[in-house]
Design a protein around this motif. Structure first.
Motif, mmCIF file in Angstrom:
data_model
loop_
_atom_site.group_PDB
_atom_site.id
_atom_site.type_symbol
_atom_site.label_atom_id
_atom_site.label_comp_id
_atom_site.label_asym_id
_atom_site.label_seq_id
_atom_site.Cartn_x
_atom_site.Cartn_y
_atom_site.Cartn_z
ATOM 1 N N ILE A 480 0.858 -1.201 0.000
ATOM 2 C CA ILE A 480 0.000 0.000 0.000
ATOM 3 C C ILE A 480 0.886 1.241 0.000
ATOM 4 O O ILE A 480 1.756 1.390 0.861
ATOM 5 C CB ILE A 480 -0.957 -0.018 1.212
ATOM 6 N N THR A 481 0.661 2.097 -0.968
ATOM 7 C CA THR A 481 1.482 3.315 -1.050
ATOM 8 C C THR A 481 0.719 4.539 -0.575
ATOM 9 O O THR A 481 1.310 5.555 -0.255
ATOM 10 C CB THR A 481 1.956 3.552 -2.498
ATOM 11 N N LYS A 482 -0.590 4.442 -0.559
ATOM 12 C CA LYS A 482 -1.398 5.554 -0.044
ATOM 13 C C LYS A 482 -2.378 4.989 0.954
ATOM 14 O O LYS A 482 -3.271 4.220 0.576
ATOM 15 C CB LYS A 482 -2.180 6.220 -1.185
ATOM 16 N N GLU A 483 -2.199 5.357 2.214
ATOM 17 C CA GLU A 483 -3.058 4.782 3.259
ATOM 18 C C GLU A 483 -4.434 5.456 3.223
ATOM 19 O O GLU A 483 -4.519 6.679 3.319
ATOM 20 C CB GLU A 483 -2.404 5.028 4.608
ATOM 21 N N PRO A 484 -5.511 4.684 3.077
ATOM 22 C CA PRO A 484 -6.835 5.324 3.123
ATOM 23 C C PRO A 484 -7.144 5.784 4.556
ATOM 24 O O PRO A 484 -6.548 5.272 5.505
ATOM 25 C CB PRO A 484 -7.787 4.217 2.680
ATOM 26 N N ARG A 488 -5.811 1.120 8.368
ATOM 27 C CA ARG A 488 -4.358 1.206 8.633
ATOM 28 C C ARG A 488 -3.766 -0.172 8.727
ATOM 29 O O ARG A 488 -4.331 -1.018 9.388
ATOM 30 C CB ARG A 488 -4.118 1.930 9.952
#
Ligand code: XMP
Length: 488
Positions: A480-484, A488
Protein backbone atom coordinates in the motif's frame (compact mmCIF):
# COMPACT_ATOMS: atom_id res chain seq x y z
CA UNK A 1 -16.08 -29.59 30.17
CA UNK A 2 -18.69 -31.53 28.26
CA UNK A 3 -20.50 -29.64 25.53
CA UNK A 4 -17.91 -26.88 25.44
CA UNK A 5 -19.36 -24.13 23.30
CA UNK A 6 -17.64 -22.24 20.55
CA UNK A 7 -16.93 -18.58 21.23
CA UNK A 8 -16.15 -16.25 18.35
CA UNK A 9 -14.63 -12.81 17.93
CA UNK A 10 -15.38 -10.11 15.35
CA UNK A 11 -12.68 -11.37 13.01
CA UNK A 12 -14.30 -14.82 12.87
CA UNK A 13 -17.38 -13.65 10.97
CA UNK A 14 -18.68 -11.33 8.28
CA UNK A 15 -22.26 -10.21 7.73
CA UNK A 16 -24.23 -11.70 4.86
CA UNK A 17 -25.49 -9.22 2.31
CA UNK A 18 -29.21 -9.01 1.59
CA UNK A 19 -31.59 -7.40 -0.85
CA UNK A 20 -31.42 -3.70 -0.13
CA UNK A 21 -33.85 -0.86 -0.69
CA UNK A 22 -31.82 1.53 1.42
CA UNK A 23 -28.89 3.73 0.43
CA UNK A 24 -26.14 4.19 3.04
CA UNK A 25 -26.81 7.92 3.20
CA UNK A 26 -30.43 7.28 4.20
CA UNK A 27 -29.97 4.90 7.11
CA UNK A 28 -31.06 6.04 10.57
CA UNK A 29 -28.37 5.58 13.23
CA UNK A 30 -30.52 6.60 16.21
CA UNK A 31 -30.17 4.22 19.12
CA UNK A 32 -29.98 4.07 22.89
CA UNK A 33 -27.06 4.01 25.30
CA UNK A 34 -29.34 3.31 28.24
CA UNK A 35 -33.07 3.07 28.90
CA UNK A 36 -33.66 6.84 28.71
CA UNK A 37 -30.57 8.13 26.96
CA UNK A 38 -30.82 8.19 23.19
CA UNK A 39 -27.91 8.61 20.82
CA UNK A 40 -27.89 9.92 17.28
CA UNK A 41 -25.11 7.49 16.45
CA UNK A 42 -24.14 4.32 18.32
CA UNK A 43 -20.80 5.49 19.68
CA UNK A 44 -19.58 6.04 23.24
CA UNK A 45 -16.05 6.90 24.35
CA UNK A 46 -14.33 4.81 27.00
CA UNK A 47 -13.89 6.26 30.51
CA UNK A 48 -10.11 6.01 30.32
CA UNK A 49 -7.56 8.64 31.32
CA UNK A 50 -6.04 8.66 27.83
CA UNK A 51 -9.44 8.94 26.10
CA UNK A 52 -12.25 10.89 27.77
CA UNK A 53 -12.19 14.25 29.47
CA UNK A 54 -14.56 17.09 28.57
CA UNK A 55 -12.80 17.75 25.22
CA UNK A 56 -13.66 14.29 23.90
CA UNK A 57 -17.13 14.32 25.48
CA UNK A 58 -18.03 17.65 23.85
CA UNK A 59 -16.88 16.58 20.39
CA UNK A 60 -18.50 13.18 20.62
CA UNK A 61 -21.85 14.60 21.75
CA UNK A 62 -21.65 17.11 18.89
CA UNK A 63 -21.25 14.15 16.55
CA UNK A 64 -24.30 12.42 18.05
CA UNK A 65 -22.64 10.02 20.49
CA UNK A 66 -21.75 10.24 24.17
CA UNK A 67 -18.51 10.57 26.12
CA UNK A 68 -18.09 8.95 29.51
CA UNK A 69 -15.79 11.05 31.70
CA UNK A 70 -13.20 8.84 33.38
CA UNK A 71 -13.05 8.50 37.15
CA UNK A 72 -9.35 9.04 37.67
CA UNK A 73 -10.40 12.55 38.68
CA UNK A 74 -11.36 13.51 42.22
CA UNK A 75 -15.18 13.64 42.56
CA UNK A 76 -15.21 17.45 42.38
CA UNK A 77 -12.86 17.53 39.37
CA UNK A 78 -14.99 14.95 37.59
CA UNK A 79 -18.14 16.97 38.34
CA UNK A 80 -16.31 20.00 36.96
CA UNK A 81 -15.57 18.08 33.75
CA UNK A 82 -19.25 17.20 33.44
CA UNK A 83 -20.17 20.87 33.97
CA UNK A 84 -17.85 21.90 31.16
CA UNK A 85 -19.76 19.66 28.76
CA UNK A 86 -23.18 20.73 30.05
CA UNK A 87 -22.31 24.45 29.87
CA UNK A 88 -20.92 24.17 26.34
CA UNK A 89 -24.30 24.71 24.72
CA UNK A 90 -27.56 25.92 26.15
CA UNK A 91 -31.08 26.12 24.81
CA UNK A 92 -33.25 27.57 27.53
CA UNK A 93 -31.15 27.85 30.68
CA UNK A 94 -33.85 27.15 33.25
CA UNK A 95 -31.81 28.08 36.28
CA UNK A 96 -29.11 30.50 35.16
CA UNK A 97 -26.12 30.94 37.42
CA UNK A 98 -26.70 34.42 38.79
CA UNK A 99 -24.93 36.75 41.21
CA UNK A 100 -26.23 38.92 44.01
CA UNK A 101 -26.06 42.67 43.50
CA UNK A 102 -23.96 42.98 46.68
CA UNK A 103 -21.28 40.46 45.66
CA UNK A 104 -17.86 41.91 44.81
CA UNK A 105 -16.33 41.36 41.41
CA UNK A 106 -13.40 39.63 43.08
CA UNK A 107 -15.75 37.15 44.72
CA UNK A 108 -17.62 36.49 41.48
CA UNK A 109 -14.38 35.84 39.58
CA UNK A 110 -13.19 33.43 42.28
CA UNK A 111 -16.48 31.54 42.12
CA UNK A 112 -16.24 31.47 38.33
CA UNK A 113 -12.79 29.86 38.51
CA UNK A 114 -13.70 27.41 41.26
CA UNK A 115 -16.81 26.16 39.47
CA UNK A 116 -15.23 26.17 36.00
CA UNK A 117 -17.82 28.42 34.37
CA UNK A 118 -16.59 29.13 30.87
CA UNK A 119 -19.20 31.87 30.28
CA UNK A 120 -19.09 35.53 31.27
CA UNK A 121 -22.74 36.61 31.39
CA UNK A 122 -24.43 36.58 34.78
CA UNK A 123 -27.88 37.96 35.60
CA UNK A 124 -27.69 40.10 38.75
CA UNK A 125 -30.51 39.73 41.30
CA UNK A 126 -31.38 41.42 44.58
CA UNK A 127 -32.14 39.59 47.83
CA UNK A 128 -35.66 38.78 46.61
CA UNK A 129 -34.55 37.20 43.37
CA UNK A 130 -35.70 40.22 41.34
CA UNK A 131 -33.60 40.79 38.22
CA UNK A 132 -31.77 44.12 38.52
CA UNK A 133 -29.04 43.93 35.88
CA UNK A 134 -26.61 41.84 33.89
CA UNK A 135 -22.85 41.33 34.14
CA UNK A 136 -21.42 40.83 30.66
CA UNK A 137 -17.99 40.03 29.29
CA UNK A 138 -17.44 43.77 28.72
CA UNK A 139 -18.31 44.56 32.33
CA UNK A 140 -15.66 42.08 33.49
CA UNK A 141 -13.05 43.38 31.06
CA UNK A 142 -13.53 47.06 31.81
CA UNK A 143 -13.80 46.65 35.58
CA UNK A 144 -10.61 47.93 37.26
CA UNK A 145 -11.75 47.96 40.88
CA UNK A 146 -12.21 44.30 41.80
CA UNK A 147 -13.65 45.23 45.18
CA UNK A 148 -16.61 46.98 43.49
CA UNK A 149 -20.06 45.49 44.02
CA UNK A 150 -21.86 43.89 41.08
CA UNK A 151 -24.58 46.56 41.24
CA UNK A 152 -21.95 49.25 40.48
CA UNK A 153 -20.45 47.42 37.50
CA UNK A 154 -23.47 45.71 35.92
CA UNK A 155 -25.32 46.86 32.80
CA UNK A 156 -28.76 48.15 33.70
CA UNK A 157 -30.26 48.69 30.28
CA UNK A 158 -31.69 45.27 29.65
CA UNK A 159 -33.82 43.63 27.04
CA UNK A 160 -35.88 41.04 28.87
CA UNK A 161 -38.66 38.66 27.90
CA UNK A 162 -41.47 36.91 29.73
CA UNK A 163 -41.16 33.44 31.24
CA UNK A 164 -42.39 30.96 28.63
CA UNK A 165 -40.73 32.72 25.67
CA UNK A 166 -39.87 30.02 23.14
CA UNK A 167 -36.44 29.57 21.62
CA UNK A 168 -37.68 30.87 18.24
CA UNK A 169 -39.23 33.98 19.83
CA UNK A 170 -36.01 34.52 21.76
CA UNK A 171 -34.03 34.29 18.53
CA UNK A 172 -36.21 37.01 16.94
CA UNK A 173 -35.96 39.31 19.98
CA UNK A 174 -32.19 38.94 20.28
CA UNK A 175 -31.58 39.41 16.59
CA UNK A 176 -33.67 42.59 16.57
CA UNK A 177 -32.15 44.06 19.73
CA UNK A 178 -28.62 42.78 18.98
CA UNK A 179 -28.38 41.52 22.56
CA UNK A 180 -26.32 38.40 23.18
CA UNK A 181 -28.16 37.45 26.37
CA UNK A 182 -31.90 37.42 27.01
CA UNK A 183 -33.04 36.98 30.63
CA UNK A 184 -36.62 35.82 31.25
CA UNK A 185 -38.68 37.07 34.20
CA UNK A 186 -41.99 36.06 35.77
CA UNK A 187 -44.88 38.36 36.64
CA UNK A 188 -43.04 39.55 39.78
CA UNK A 189 -39.90 40.40 37.80
CA UNK A 190 -38.09 37.44 39.34
CA UNK A 191 -35.45 35.77 37.16
CA UNK A 192 -37.05 32.76 35.44
CA UNK A 193 -34.56 31.66 32.77
CA UNK A 194 -32.11 32.88 30.19
CA UNK A 195 -31.15 32.43 26.53
CA UNK A 196 -27.66 32.96 25.04
CA UNK A 197 -27.60 34.04 21.40
CA UNK A 198 -24.69 31.92 20.12
CA UNK A 199 -26.38 28.74 21.34
CA UNK A 200 -29.89 29.80 20.30
CA UNK A 201 -28.61 30.60 16.81
CA UNK A 202 -26.90 27.23 16.50
CA UNK A 203 -30.05 25.41 17.59
CA UNK A 204 -32.54 27.48 15.55
CA UNK A 205 -30.44 27.42 12.38
CA UNK A 206 -30.21 23.65 12.53
CA UNK A 207 -26.41 23.75 12.93
CA UNK A 208 -26.82 21.40 15.85
CA UNK A 209 -29.22 18.92 14.28
CA UNK A 210 -26.76 16.06 14.75
CA UNK A 211 -25.89 16.99 18.31
CA UNK A 212 -26.86 14.63 21.08
CA UNK A 213 -28.84 17.00 23.30
CA UNK A 214 -30.85 16.68 26.50
CA UNK A 215 -34.31 18.20 26.92
CA UNK A 216 -32.78 21.59 27.77
CA UNK A 217 -30.71 21.70 24.61
CA UNK A 218 -27.44 20.87 26.39
CA UNK A 219 -24.95 18.27 25.22
CA UNK A 220 -25.33 14.86 26.82
CA UNK A 221 -22.52 13.40 28.89
CA UNK A 222 -21.94 10.38 31.09
CA UNK A 223 -19.50 9.74 33.93
CA UNK A 224 -17.91 6.64 35.36
CA UNK A 225 -17.99 5.68 39.03
CA UNK A 226 -16.66 2.76 41.02
CA UNK A 227 -18.29 0.88 43.88
CA UNK A 228 -18.80 1.52 47.59
CA UNK A 229 -20.07 4.55 49.47
CA UNK A 230 -17.59 6.86 47.76
CA UNK A 231 -19.36 6.10 44.49
CA UNK A 232 -22.67 7.33 45.91
CA UNK A 233 -21.05 10.60 47.00
CA UNK A 234 -19.57 10.91 43.53
CA UNK A 235 -22.95 10.31 41.89
CA UNK A 236 -24.49 12.99 44.08
CA UNK A 237 -21.88 15.53 42.92
CA UNK A 238 -22.23 14.47 39.30
CA UNK A 239 -26.02 14.78 39.31
CA UNK A 240 -25.59 18.24 40.81
CA UNK A 241 -23.82 19.20 37.58
CA UNK A 242 -26.43 17.58 35.33
CA UNK A 243 -24.75 14.32 34.33
CA UNK A 244 -27.09 12.35 32.03
CA UNK A 245 -25.99 8.82 32.78
CA UNK A 246 -23.73 7.03 35.23
CA UNK A 247 -21.57 4.09 34.25
CA UNK A 248 -20.56 1.76 37.06
CA UNK A 249 -17.15 0.98 35.62
CA UNK A 250 -15.62 -2.21 36.95
CA UNK A 251 -13.67 -5.06 35.40
CA UNK A 252 -16.28 -7.46 36.83
CA UNK A 253 -19.79 -6.08 36.63
CA UNK A 254 -21.31 -9.27 38.00
CA UNK A 255 -19.56 -8.83 41.35
CA UNK A 256 -21.45 -8.27 44.59
CA UNK A 257 -20.14 -4.71 45.16
CA UNK A 258 -21.24 -3.70 41.64
CA UNK A 259 -24.74 -5.12 42.19
CA UNK A 260 -24.92 -3.39 45.57
CA UNK A 261 -23.96 0.00 44.19
CA UNK A 262 -26.47 -0.42 41.38
CA UNK A 263 -29.29 -1.14 43.82
CA UNK A 264 -28.34 1.70 46.16
CA UNK A 265 -27.89 4.18 43.32
CA UNK A 266 -31.29 3.29 41.83
CA UNK A 267 -32.86 3.75 45.26
CA UNK A 268 -31.18 7.07 45.93
CA UNK A 269 -31.35 8.47 42.37
CA UNK A 270 -34.37 6.77 40.77
CA UNK A 271 -34.56 9.23 37.87
CA UNK A 272 -30.93 8.70 36.84
CA UNK A 273 -29.93 6.03 34.32
CA UNK A 274 -27.29 3.63 35.64
CA UNK A 275 -25.32 1.46 33.21
CA UNK A 276 -23.26 -1.36 34.69
CA UNK A 277 -20.26 -3.22 33.32
CA UNK A 278 -18.37 -5.11 32.33
CA UNK A 279 -19.74 -8.57 31.88
CA UNK A 280 -19.57 -11.27 29.22
CA UNK A 281 -22.03 -13.96 30.37
CA UNK A 282 -25.80 -14.05 29.72
CA UNK A 283 -26.54 -14.99 33.35
CA UNK A 284 -24.69 -11.85 34.43
CA UNK A 285 -26.78 -9.75 32.05
CA UNK A 286 -29.96 -11.21 33.55
CA UNK A 287 -28.73 -10.56 37.09
CA UNK A 288 -27.95 -6.93 36.30
CA UNK A 289 -31.31 -6.49 34.57
CA UNK A 290 -33.07 -7.89 37.60
CA UNK A 291 -31.15 -5.57 39.91
CA UNK A 292 -32.38 -2.54 37.96
CA UNK A 293 -29.63 -1.70 35.46
CA UNK A 294 -30.68 0.78 32.76
CA UNK A 295 -27.95 -0.43 30.46
CA UNK A 296 -25.32 -3.14 30.31
CA UNK A 297 -21.76 -2.95 29.11
CA UNK A 298 -20.29 -6.11 27.63
CA UNK A 299 -16.61 -6.88 27.21
CA UNK A 300 -14.14 -8.71 29.41
CA UNK A 301 -10.75 -8.73 27.79
CA UNK A 302 -11.37 -7.77 24.13
CA UNK A 303 -9.76 -4.33 24.44
CA UNK A 304 -6.60 -3.45 22.56
CA UNK A 305 -4.76 -2.69 25.82
CA UNK A 306 -6.23 -5.59 27.86
CA UNK A 307 -4.28 -8.50 29.25
CA UNK A 308 -7.09 -9.78 31.50
CA UNK A 309 -7.72 -12.88 29.39
CA UNK A 310 -4.03 -13.76 29.46
CA UNK A 311 -3.27 -12.78 33.05
CA UNK A 312 -6.45 -14.14 34.65
CA UNK A 313 -7.36 -16.73 32.03
CA UNK A 314 -11.00 -15.64 31.88
CA UNK A 315 -13.35 -14.08 29.38
CA UNK A 316 -15.46 -14.85 26.37
CA UNK A 317 -14.45 -13.66 22.87
CA UNK A 318 -16.40 -10.53 22.17
CA UNK A 319 -18.79 -11.49 19.36
CA UNK A 320 -20.22 -14.38 21.35
CA UNK A 321 -20.30 -12.32 24.56
CA UNK A 322 -22.26 -9.55 22.83
CA UNK A 323 -24.64 -12.02 21.19
CA UNK A 324 -25.32 -14.01 24.37
CA UNK A 325 -25.75 -10.97 26.64
CA UNK A 326 -27.98 -9.12 24.16
CA UNK A 327 -30.13 -12.20 23.74
CA UNK A 328 -30.45 -12.55 27.51
CA UNK A 329 -32.00 -9.08 27.92
CA UNK A 330 -33.82 -8.81 24.59
CA UNK A 331 -37.27 -7.30 25.01
CA UNK A 332 -36.48 -5.84 28.43
CA UNK A 333 -35.73 -2.35 27.06
CA UNK A 334 -32.19 -2.51 28.45
CA UNK A 335 -29.66 -1.50 25.80
CA UNK A 336 -26.34 -3.27 25.47
CA UNK A 337 -23.07 -1.48 24.79
CA UNK A 338 -20.31 -3.59 23.20
CA UNK A 339 -17.14 -2.34 24.86
CA UNK A 340 -13.68 -2.97 23.48
CA UNK A 341 -12.04 -4.72 20.57
CA UNK A 342 -13.40 -2.50 17.80
CA UNK A 343 -10.59 -2.09 15.28
CA UNK A 344 -12.38 -1.16 12.07
CA UNK A 345 -15.77 0.30 11.17
CA UNK A 346 -16.85 -3.15 9.99
CA UNK A 347 -16.57 -4.40 13.58
CA UNK A 348 -19.27 -1.89 14.56
CA UNK A 349 -21.69 -3.31 11.96
CA UNK A 350 -20.89 -6.80 13.24
CA UNK A 351 -21.29 -5.87 16.93
CA UNK A 352 -24.69 -4.30 16.26
CA UNK A 353 -25.67 -7.22 14.05
CA UNK A 354 -24.89 -9.47 17.02
CA UNK A 355 -27.33 -7.48 19.17
CA UNK A 356 -25.46 -4.46 20.57
CA UNK A 357 -27.23 -1.10 20.66
CA UNK A 358 -24.01 0.89 20.81
CA UNK A 359 -20.26 0.34 20.93
CA UNK A 360 -17.65 1.83 23.22
CA UNK A 361 -14.33 2.91 21.75
CA UNK A 362 -10.96 3.36 23.40
CA UNK A 363 -8.19 2.72 20.93
CA UNK A 364 -9.90 4.27 17.90
CA UNK A 365 -10.41 7.56 19.74
CA UNK A 366 -7.07 7.59 21.58
CA UNK A 367 -4.47 9.51 19.61
CA UNK A 368 -6.95 12.12 18.39
CA UNK A 369 -6.56 15.82 19.02
CA UNK A 370 -9.36 15.66 21.61
CA UNK A 371 -7.82 12.80 23.60
CA UNK A 372 -5.90 13.90 26.72
CA UNK A 373 -2.13 14.11 26.59
CA UNK A 374 0.55 15.61 24.44
CA UNK A 375 1.75 14.37 21.12
CA UNK A 376 5.06 12.47 21.26
CA UNK A 377 7.36 11.97 18.31
CA UNK A 378 8.80 8.48 17.90
CA UNK A 379 11.28 8.15 15.03
CA UNK A 380 9.78 11.17 13.35
CA UNK A 381 6.19 9.93 13.59
CA UNK A 382 3.65 11.65 15.89
CA UNK A 383 1.97 9.47 18.51
CA UNK A 384 -0.16 9.92 21.62
CA UNK A 385 -0.02 7.73 24.69
CA UNK A 386 -2.74 5.17 25.24
CA UNK A 387 -2.85 2.85 28.23
CA UNK A 388 -5.15 0.37 29.89
CA UNK A 389 -6.78 1.43 33.14
CA UNK A 390 -5.42 -1.84 34.53
CA UNK A 391 -1.88 -1.09 33.34
CA UNK A 392 0.84 -0.70 35.94
CA UNK A 393 1.19 3.03 35.28
CA UNK A 394 -2.55 3.74 35.56
CA UNK A 395 -2.90 1.63 38.71
CA UNK A 396 0.13 3.21 40.36
CA UNK A 397 -1.24 6.69 39.67
CA UNK A 398 -4.91 6.24 40.35
CA UNK A 399 -6.91 4.61 43.12
CA UNK A 400 -9.86 4.42 40.71
CA UNK A 401 -7.82 2.26 38.36
CA UNK A 402 -6.74 -0.03 41.24
CA UNK A 403 -10.37 -0.26 42.32
CA UNK A 404 -11.51 -1.20 38.80
CA UNK A 405 -9.28 -4.26 39.05
CA UNK A 406 -10.23 -4.91 42.67
CA UNK A 407 -6.82 -4.09 44.15
CA UNK A 408 -7.74 -0.86 45.96
CA UNK A 409 -5.28 -1.40 48.77
CA UNK A 410 -2.49 -2.93 46.73
CA UNK A 411 0.97 -1.50 47.51
CA UNK A 412 2.31 0.24 44.45
CA UNK A 413 5.07 -2.34 43.96
CA UNK A 414 2.71 -5.26 44.53
CA UNK A 415 0.11 -4.60 41.87
CA UNK A 416 -0.95 -7.24 39.37
CA UNK A 417 -1.66 -5.39 36.11
CA UNK A 418 -4.31 -6.44 33.61
CA UNK A 419 -3.39 -4.02 30.87
CA UNK A 420 -0.51 -2.48 28.97
CA UNK A 421 0.82 1.02 28.30
CA UNK A 422 1.77 2.22 24.86
CA UNK A 423 1.27 4.74 22.12
CA UNK A 424 -1.00 5.01 19.09
CA UNK A 425 -0.39 7.10 15.97
CA UNK A 426 -1.68 10.66 16.18
CA UNK A 427 -4.94 10.69 14.23
CA UNK A 428 -6.02 14.33 13.99
CA UNK A 429 -9.54 15.46 14.79
CA UNK A 430 -12.01 13.01 16.24
CA UNK A 431 -14.68 14.25 13.80
CA UNK A 432 -12.69 12.76 10.90
CA UNK A 433 -12.39 9.39 12.64
CA UNK A 434 -16.11 9.31 13.47
CA UNK A 435 -17.03 10.31 9.92
CA UNK A 436 -15.21 7.25 8.59
CA UNK A 437 -16.56 4.92 11.29
CA UNK A 438 -20.15 5.97 10.65
CA UNK A 439 -19.57 5.88 6.91
CA UNK A 440 -18.46 2.26 7.22
CA UNK A 441 -21.44 1.40 9.42
CA UNK A 442 -23.85 3.06 6.98
CA UNK A 443 -22.29 1.10 4.16
CA UNK A 444 -22.65 -2.16 6.11
CA UNK A 445 -26.30 -1.40 6.80
CA UNK A 446 -26.81 -0.66 3.12
CA UNK A 447 -25.35 -4.07 2.17
CA UNK A 448 -27.55 -5.86 4.72
CA UNK A 449 -30.62 -3.83 3.71
CA UNK A 450 -31.16 -2.42 7.20
CA UNK A 451 -32.76 1.02 7.39
CA UNK A 452 -32.03 1.47 11.09
CA UNK A 453 -30.19 -0.06 14.04
CA UNK A 454 -33.12 -2.29 15.02
CA UNK A 455 -33.33 -3.66 11.48
CA UNK A 456 -29.60 -4.39 11.49
CA UNK A 457 -30.03 -6.35 14.74
CA UNK A 458 -33.01 -8.22 13.31
CA UNK A 459 -31.76 -8.89 9.79
CA UNK A 460 -28.10 -9.63 10.51
CA UNK A 461 -26.95 -13.06 9.52
CA UNK A 462 -23.35 -14.16 9.61
CA UNK A 463 -20.84 -16.35 7.83
CA UNK A 464 -18.22 -17.87 10.03
CA UNK A 465 -15.02 -17.41 8.08
CA UNK A 466 -11.70 -19.24 8.03
CA UNK A 467 -8.21 -17.79 8.43
CA UNK A 468 -8.09 -17.90 4.63
CA UNK A 469 -11.32 -15.88 4.49
CA UNK A 470 -9.87 -13.26 6.79
CA UNK A 471 -6.66 -13.04 4.72
CA UNK A 472 -8.75 -12.63 1.61
CA UNK A 473 -10.80 -9.88 3.29
CA UNK A 474 -7.79 -7.67 3.95
CA UNK A 475 -5.85 -6.10 1.07
CA UNK A 476 -3.30 -8.60 -0.20
CA UNK A 477 -0.61 -8.94 -2.81
CA UNK A 478 0.06 -5.25 -2.81
CA UNK A 479 2.33 -2.79 -1.06
CA UNK A 480 0.00 0.00 0.00
CA UNK A 481 1.48 3.32 -1.05
CA UNK A 482 -1.40 5.55 -0.04
CA UNK A 483 -3.06 4.78 3.26
CA UNK A 484 -6.83 5.32 3.12
CA UNK A 485 -8.34 7.26 6.08
CA UNK A 486 -10.30 4.22 7.31
CA UNK A 487 -7.78 1.40 7.02
CA UNK A 488 -4.36 1.21 8.63
P1 XMP B 1 -10.34 -0.74 22.93
O1 XMP B 1 -10.18 -2.03 22.20
O2 XMP B 1 -11.29 0.18 22.26
O3 XMP B 1 -10.98 -1.14 24.36
O4 XMP B 1 -9.01 -0.10 23.18
C1 XMP B 1 -11.31 -0.19 25.33
C2 XMP B 1 -11.92 -0.88 26.54
O5 XMP B 1 -10.97 -1.73 27.18
C3 XMP B 1 -11.30 -1.86 28.57
N1 XMP B 1 -10.10 -1.60 29.34
C4 XMP B 1 -9.31 -2.55 29.87
N2 XMP B 1 -9.48 -3.89 29.94
N3 XMP B 1 -7.40 -4.05 31.03
C5 XMP B 1 -8.51 -4.64 30.54
O6 XMP B 1 -8.63 -5.87 30.62
C6 XMP B 1 -7.18 -2.72 31.02
O7 XMP B 1 -6.16 -2.23 31.48
C7 XMP B 1 -8.20 -1.93 30.42
N4 XMP B 1 -8.34 -0.58 30.26
C8 XMP B 1 -9.52 -0.43 29.59
C9 XMP B 1 -12.40 -0.88 28.86
O8 XMP B 1 -13.60 -1.60 28.94
C10 XMP B 1 -12.36 0.05 27.65
O9 XMP B 1 -13.58 0.67 27.37
Amino acid sequence: MEGLGLALSYDDVRLRTGHSKIAPADVDLTTKFSRNITLKCPLASAPMDTVTTHHMAIELAKLGGIGIIHRGFSPSQQAHEVARVKFYLNGLIEKPICVNENETMENIKRRQEEKGYSFHSFPVVNGNGILVGLLTNNDFEFCIDQSAFAKKVMSKELVIAKKGTTINEAFQIMQKSKKKVLPLVDSQKKLAGMYVFSDVKRIVSGGSSNYNLDKNGQLRVGAAVGVGSEALERIEMLTGRGVDVIVVDTAHGDSQPALEILKQAKKQFPALDIVVGNISEPESAKRLALAGADGIKVGQGPGSICTTRIVAGIGCPQLTAVYNCSKAVRGSGIPVCADGGIRYSGDISIAIGAGADSVMLGNLLAGTKEAPGEMVIIQGVPYKNYRGMGSLGAMQESKAARERYRQPDGAKNKLVPEGVEGAVPYKGEVAEIIYQLLGGLRSGMGYVGAANIKELQDKADFYRISGGGLDESHPHNITITKEPPNYR
